[in-house]
Design an enzyme around this catalytic site. Sequence first.
Site: not given
Ligand code: GTP
Ligand code: IMP
Ligand code: MG
Length: 339
Positions: A13, A43
Amino acid sequence: MPSYIVVGGQWGDEGKGSIIAYLTLKDKPDMIARGGVGTNAGHSVFINGKKYAVRQLPTGFMQTKARLLVGAGVLVDPDVFFHELEHLKDFNVAGRVGIDYRCAIVEEKHKKFDRSNGHLHKEIGTTGSGCGPANADRVMRKAKLARDVKELEPYLTDVAAEVNDAIDEGKLVLVEGTQGFGLSLYYGTYPYVTSKDITASAIASDVGIGPTRVDDVIVVFKSFPTRVGAGPFPTEMSQGEAEKLGVVEYGTVTGRRRRVGWFDFEFARYSARINGATMLALTMLDKYDREAFGVTEYDRLPEKAKGFVEEIEERVGVPVGLIKTGPELEHIIDRRENI
Ligand code: GTP
Ligand code: IMP
Ligand code: MG
C-alpha cells in the site's frame, strides 16, 4: 529501459498503483505484466476523479494499447478476474488480457479456510482472500491450475514466452510487483508475512524472466509507512498521532484501518538493497509537508520536503526519481532524467 520492475519497499500500500499508472501513461509500455501473490493485493488509482481498484489485473490497465498479462507465479481467483473485466470494461481490458495457463487457482475452500482458521485470520491477520491456503495447495502439488478452468480458456497464454519475446524485440515491458518488502516470506517480519517472497527477483520469476533481463528496479516508499494486520512495526505511531498528521487510511481489500508509522531509514536501506533498487519512488510527500501538495517541479518543493527527499537519498543510498505530491495522476515530480 526495455524492462523494469516496480515493487513496494515497506508493508504494501505504498501507492504502487498510482506510480504504475503514471508510468504507463508517460512511458507507454507495450506490455504490462503482473507478478506477486494474487488477489490479496489491492491497488487503487484515481483517474479524472474516479477511483478504480484492481486486485487481479495489472494496474496499468488505463494504457489502452498495452497487452496486460498475469504471470504464472500469481494466484488467480476467477470470481475476481471476471468482476474486474466488467469493472474495467471502458478500458477494453477483455480484448487484451492474458493469464498464464500455469497460474494456480484460488477456490472457495481456500477463502473459507483463510477466514475461519484462527492462526491465519486472528494471529497473522491475513486478508482472507484465500491466497495463503491456495499457495499451500500449490506447494503440496494439488492445486488446480488456470488451464483446468474452462471459463478462463479464452484468456490463457504463455506469459513467460510473451514477455521474453517482447524484450527480444526491444519492446518496453513494465512488470508490476504487489505487497511490500516487509511482507516477504523470506525477508520480512516472519511469521507476520504473506505466502511468498515478493522482492524484485521473485516478481521477475513470477512473470518468467531471468535476473539478467531486468534493466531497472523501482522501489516505492511512502512518506509515512503503513501496515495492515499483525506484526512488528518499530516506528509505529499512535492512532491519535496519525490523526493529527492527517494520515488515516483503510485497506483496499479488507477495509481494515491501516497502522501508521514514521519513515524508517534503516529498514528502507535494507529493502532497497535486497530488491537491488536502481531508483526509488516516494509517495505522499504532501502528507509529510502540506506545502508540497500538487507540486510538479523539484525546485519548487518547500525546503522541508526537499530535505526529506535528500535525507532518503543519502541514508538509503539510491536516487529518488519519482515523487508523488497528491492523489491525482498529475500530482507527480518526474526527475528520472536527472539521475
Ligand atoms: P499499492 O497497494 O501500493 O498500489 O497502494 P494502494 O493503491 O493499495 O494504496 P491506497 O489504497 O492507499 O491507494 C493509494 C491512494 O492514495 C490512491 O487513491 C492514490 O490516488 C492516493 N495517492 C497516491 N499517491 C499519493 C500522494 O502522494 N498523496 C496523496 N495525498 N495521495 C496519494
Ligand atoms: P495474506 O497475504 O492474505 O496471507 O496476509 C498476510 C499478511 O500480509 C497480512 O498481514 C496482510 O494484511 C498482509 N498483506 C497481504 N497483501 C497485502 C497488500 O497488498 N497490502 C497490504 N498488506 C497485505
Ligand atoms: Mg494496496
